[in-house]
Design a protein around this motif. Sequence first.
Motif, PDB file in Angstrom:
ATOM      1  N   PHE A 116       1.162  -1.122  -0.076  1.00 15.06           N
ATOM      2  CA  PHE A 116      -0.201  -0.016   0.345  1.00 15.06           C
ATOM      3  C   PHE A 116       0.920   1.454   0.192  1.00 15.06           C
ATOM      4  CE2 PHE A 116      -1.839   3.470   2.968  1.00 15.06           C
ATOM      5  CZ  PHE A 116      -3.039   3.686   2.119  1.00 15.06           C
ATOM      6  N   ARG A 117       1.064   1.887  -1.115  1.00 12.14           N
ATOM      7  CA  ARG A 117       1.465   3.089  -1.284  1.00 12.14           C
ATOM      8  C   ARG A 117       1.310   4.139  -1.520  1.00 12.14           C
ATOM      9  NH1 ARG A 117       7.235   1.812  -0.559  1.00 12.14           N
ATOM     10  NH2 ARG A 117       7.433  -0.523  -0.211  1.00 12.14           N
ATOM     11  N   VAL A 118       1.879   5.397  -1.309  1.00 12.77           N
ATOM     12  CA  VAL A 118       1.164   6.662  -1.586  1.00 12.77           C
ATOM     13  C   VAL A 118       2.408   7.312  -2.051  1.00 12.77           C
ATOM     14  CG1 VAL A 118       0.416   9.282  -1.016  1.00 12.77           C
ATOM     15  CG2 VAL A 118      -0.222   6.904   0.055  1.00 12.77           C
ATOM     16  N   ASN A 119       2.482   7.695  -3.680  1.00 15.78           N
ATOM     17  CA  ASN A 119       3.874   8.901  -4.285  1.00 15.78           C
ATOM     18  C   ASN A 119       3.305  10.351  -3.924  1.00 15.78           C
ATOM     19  OD1 ASN A 119       1.964   9.666  -6.486  1.00 15.78           O
ATOM     20  ND2 ASN A 119       2.825   8.262  -8.013  1.00 15.78           N
ATOM     21  N   PHE A 120       5.036  11.033  -4.415  1.00 18.31           N
ATOM     22  CA  PHE A 120       4.486  11.977  -4.102  1.00 18.31           C
ATOM     23  C   PHE A 120       3.864  12.916  -5.221  1.00 18.31           C
ATOM     24  CE2 PHE A 120       9.171  10.970  -3.140  1.00 18.31           C
ATOM     25  CZ  PHE A 120       8.761  11.603  -2.025  1.00 18.31           C
ATOM     26  N   LYS A 121       2.690  11.890  -6.228  1.00 17.43           N
ATOM     27  CA  LYS A 121       2.108  12.989  -6.430  1.00 17.43           C
ATOM     28  C   LYS A 121       0.824  12.891  -5.948  1.00 17.43           C
ATOM     29  CE  LYS A 121       4.349  12.187 -11.105  1.00 17.43           C
ATOM     30  NZ  LYS A 121       3.810  11.118 -12.250  1.00 17.43           N
ATOM     31  N   GLY A 122       0.170  11.862  -4.511  1.00 11.53           N
ATOM     32  CA  GLY A 122      -0.383  11.964  -4.439  1.00 11.53           C
ATOM     33  C   GLY A 122      -1.502  11.172  -4.787  1.00 11.53           C
ATOM     34  N   GLU A 123      -1.042   9.774  -5.213  1.00 12.07           N
ATOM     35  CA  GLU A 123      -1.523   8.949  -5.773  1.00 12.07           C
ATOM     36  C   GLU A 123      -1.550   7.400  -5.220  1.00 12.07           C
ATOM     37  OE1 GLU A 123      -0.555   8.996 -10.782  1.00 12.07           O
ATOM     38  OE2 GLU A 123       0.506   8.344  -9.997  1.00 12.07           O
ATOM     39  N   THR A 124      -2.259   6.888  -4.817  1.00 11.60           N
ATOM     40  CA  THR A 124      -2.494   5.638  -3.934  1.00 11.60           C
ATOM     41  C   THR A 124      -2.295   4.211  -4.694  1.00 11.60           C
ATOM     42  OG1 THR A 124      -4.182   6.760  -2.540  1.00 11.60           O
ATOM     43  CG2 THR A 124      -3.912   4.508  -2.230  1.00 11.60           C
ATOM     44  N   GLY A 125      -1.196   3.028  -4.296  1.00 16.40           N
ATOM     45  CA  GLY A 125      -1.004   2.206  -5.011  1.00 16.40           C
ATOM     46  C   GLY A 125      -1.364   1.293  -3.971  1.00 16.40           C
ATOM     47  N   TYR A 126      -2.226   0.831  -4.854  1.00 15.11           N
ATOM     48  CA  TYR A 126      -2.151  -0.813  -4.285  1.00 15.11           C
ATOM     49  C   TYR A 126      -1.396  -2.163  -5.087  1.00 15.11           C
ATOM     50  CZ  TYR A 126      -5.700   1.796  -1.410  1.00 15.11           C
ATOM     51  OH  TYR A 126      -6.317   2.394  -0.723  1.00 15.11           O
ATOM     52  N   ILE A 127      -0.435  -1.992  -4.922  1.00 18.57           N
ATOM     53  CA  ILE A 127       0.517  -3.287  -5.347  1.00 18.57           C
ATOM     54  C   ILE A 127       1.374  -4.562  -4.795  1.00 18.57           C
ATOM     55  CG2 ILE A 127       2.294  -3.273  -6.695  1.00 18.57           C
ATOM     56  CD1 ILE A 127       1.936   0.371  -6.655  1.00 18.57           C
ATOM     57  N   SER A 128       0.592  -5.145  -5.953  1.00 18.05           N
ATOM     58  CA  SER A 128       1.198  -7.207  -4.768  1.00 18.05           C
ATOM     59  C   SER A 128       2.111  -7.570  -5.925  1.00 18.05           C
ATOM     60  CB  SER A 128       0.013  -7.817  -4.563  1.00 18.05           C
ATOM     61  OG  SER A 128       0.139  -8.692  -4.545  1.00 18.05           O
ATOM     62  N   SER A 129       2.181  -7.269  -6.828  1.00 20.09           N
ATOM     63  CA  SER A 129       2.567  -8.322  -7.994  1.00 20.09           C
ATOM     64  C   SER A 129       2.322  -7.772  -9.020  1.00 20.09           C
ATOM     65  CB  SER A 129       2.227  -9.895  -7.911  1.00 20.09           C
ATOM     66  OG  SER A 129       1.327  -9.922  -8.494  1.00 20.09           O
ATOM     67  N   GLY A 130       3.856  -7.898 -10.630  1.00 25.82           N
ATOM     68  CA  GLY A 130       3.445  -7.623 -11.351  1.00 25.82           C
ATOM     69  C   GLY A 130       3.901  -6.181 -12.286  1.00 25.82           C
ATOM     70  N   LYS A 131       3.987  -6.151 -13.275  1.00 29.68           N
ATOM     71  CA  LYS A 131       3.967  -4.105 -13.658  1.00 29.68           C
ATOM     72  C   LYS A 131       2.893  -4.256 -14.284  1.00 29.68           C
ATOM     73  CE  LYS A 131       8.639  -4.967 -13.550  1.00 29.68           C
ATOM     74  NZ  LYS A 131      10.202  -5.253 -14.528  1.00 29.68           N
ATOM     75  N   GLN A 132       1.855  -4.744 -14.705  1.00 30.05           N
ATOM     76  CA  GLN A 132       0.130  -4.078 -15.127  1.00 30.05           C
ATOM     77  C   GLN A 132      -0.316  -3.794 -13.924  1.00 30.05           C
ATOM     78  OE1 GLN A 132      -0.557  -6.968 -17.630  1.00 30.05           O
ATOM     79  NE2 GLN A 132      -0.973  -9.004 -16.564  1.00 30.05           N
ATOM     80  N   GLY A 133      -1.676  -3.560 -14.151  1.00 29.92           N
ATOM     81  CA  GLY A 133      -3.105  -3.052 -13.278  1.00 29.92           C
ATOM     82  C   GLY A 133      -4.097  -1.710 -14.338  1.00 29.92           C
ATOM     83  N   ILE A 134      -4.805  -1.098 -13.428  1.00 31.44           N
ATOM     84  CA  ILE A 134      -5.823  -0.466 -13.798  1.00 31.44           C
ATOM     85  C   ILE A 134      -5.027   0.601 -12.990  1.00 31.44           C
ATOM     86  CG2 ILE A 134      -7.332  -2.024 -14.250  1.00 31.44           C
ATOM     87  CD1 ILE A 134      -8.618  -1.444 -11.169  1.00 31.44           C
ATOM     88  N   GLU A 135      -6.126   2.783 -13.579  1.00 31.62           N
ATOM     89  CA  GLU A 135      -5.455   3.214 -13.035  1.00 31.62           C
ATOM     90  C   GLU A 135      -6.798   3.854 -12.782  1.00 31.62           C
ATOM     91  OE1 GLU A 135      -2.052   6.239 -13.661  1.00 31.62           O
ATOM     92  OE2 GLU A 135      -3.905   7.200 -15.185  1.00 31.62           O
ATOM     93  N   LEU A 136      -7.647   4.108 -11.853  1.00 29.39           N
ATOM     94  CA  LEU A 136      -8.915   4.713 -11.748  1.00 29.39           C
ATOM     95  C   LEU A 136      -8.668   6.024 -11.604  1.00 29.39           C
ATOM     96  CD1 LEU A 136     -10.192   2.853  -8.772  1.00 29.39           C
ATOM     97  CD2 LEU A 136     -10.069   2.213 -11.558  1.00 29.39           C
ATOM     98  N   THR A 137      -9.506   6.962 -12.354  1.00 29.20           N
ATOM     99  CA  THR A 137      -9.371   8.417 -11.963  1.00 29.20           C
ATOM    100  C   THR A 137     -10.634   8.518 -11.221  1.00 29.20           C
ATOM    101  OG1 THR A 137      -7.870   8.372 -14.502  1.00 29.20           O
ATOM    102  CG2 THR A 137      -9.349  10.809 -12.740  1.00 29.20           C
ATOM    103  N   LEU A 138     -10.211   8.937  -9.572  1.00 30.83           N
ATOM    104  CA  LEU A 138     -11.517   9.433  -9.198  1.00 30.83           C
ATOM    105  C   LEU A 138     -11.557  11.458  -8.583  1.00 30.83           C
ATOM    106  CD1 LEU A 138     -10.904   7.228  -6.330  1.00 30.83           C
ATOM    107  CD2 LEU A 138     -12.310   6.471  -7.610  1.00 30.83           C
TER     108      LEU A 138
END
Length: 168
Positions: A121-143
Motif C-alpha cells: 500500500f503506497r502513496v507517491n509524491f503526486k498523491g497517487e495511491t497504489g495497491y500493488i502486490s505483484s507484476g507491472k500491470q494493473g488499472i488506474e482509477l481516476t476519482l
Amino acid sequence: MKTRTLLYKEVQRPQPFIWLVFLSLAALMWYSFIYQILLGNQFGSKPASDATVIVFWVILGVAFPLILLKWTKLIVEVHEDGLYIRFMPFHLQYKKFLYKDIKDCKSIKFSPLTRFGGWGFRVNFKGETGYISSGKQGIELTLKYQTVVISATNPDELIKAMDIKNVL
C-alpha cells in the motif's frame, strides 16, 4: 443484509523476490538468536542485549515471515456497484470504489519501484495511491480527488467486468 453479485475476483500474492528479502532477513534473525541466545556467544562487534535479540527474532524472524507467506494477499473484486479491494492483513474491511465515484478507468503498465517506490500500500509524491502486490500491470482509477493504481494479473478482464454495468 444485502448480498452483492460477484462479477470478477482476483487474488494476488507477493512476488517471490519479496519473499526472498524477508526470508533472508528472517534467516539472519534466526542465526543471531541461535548464536547469541542459545550458544551464548556475542553476535557482532557491538552486540545487542539478549532482550533486543529476542524481540527482533520474534518480530523479524517469526512474525513477519508468517504474515508474508501465509496471510498477505491483495483481493480485487468487481460487484454490481463497484470495485472492492482488500490488502490482507492490513485492511480489516474492503475498500470500496463505487462506479458513481470513478471518472475514468484504464489498463496500464507501470514500474512499482519507480512510480511508488515499491510494492504494498503506497502513496507517491503526486498523491497517487497504489495497491500493488505483484507484476507491472494493473488499472488506474481516476476519482474526483485522487488517482488510484491497483495491480492486476489480468487488467483487461478486470476492466471488462467493470464495463458490464456500463457506468464508466
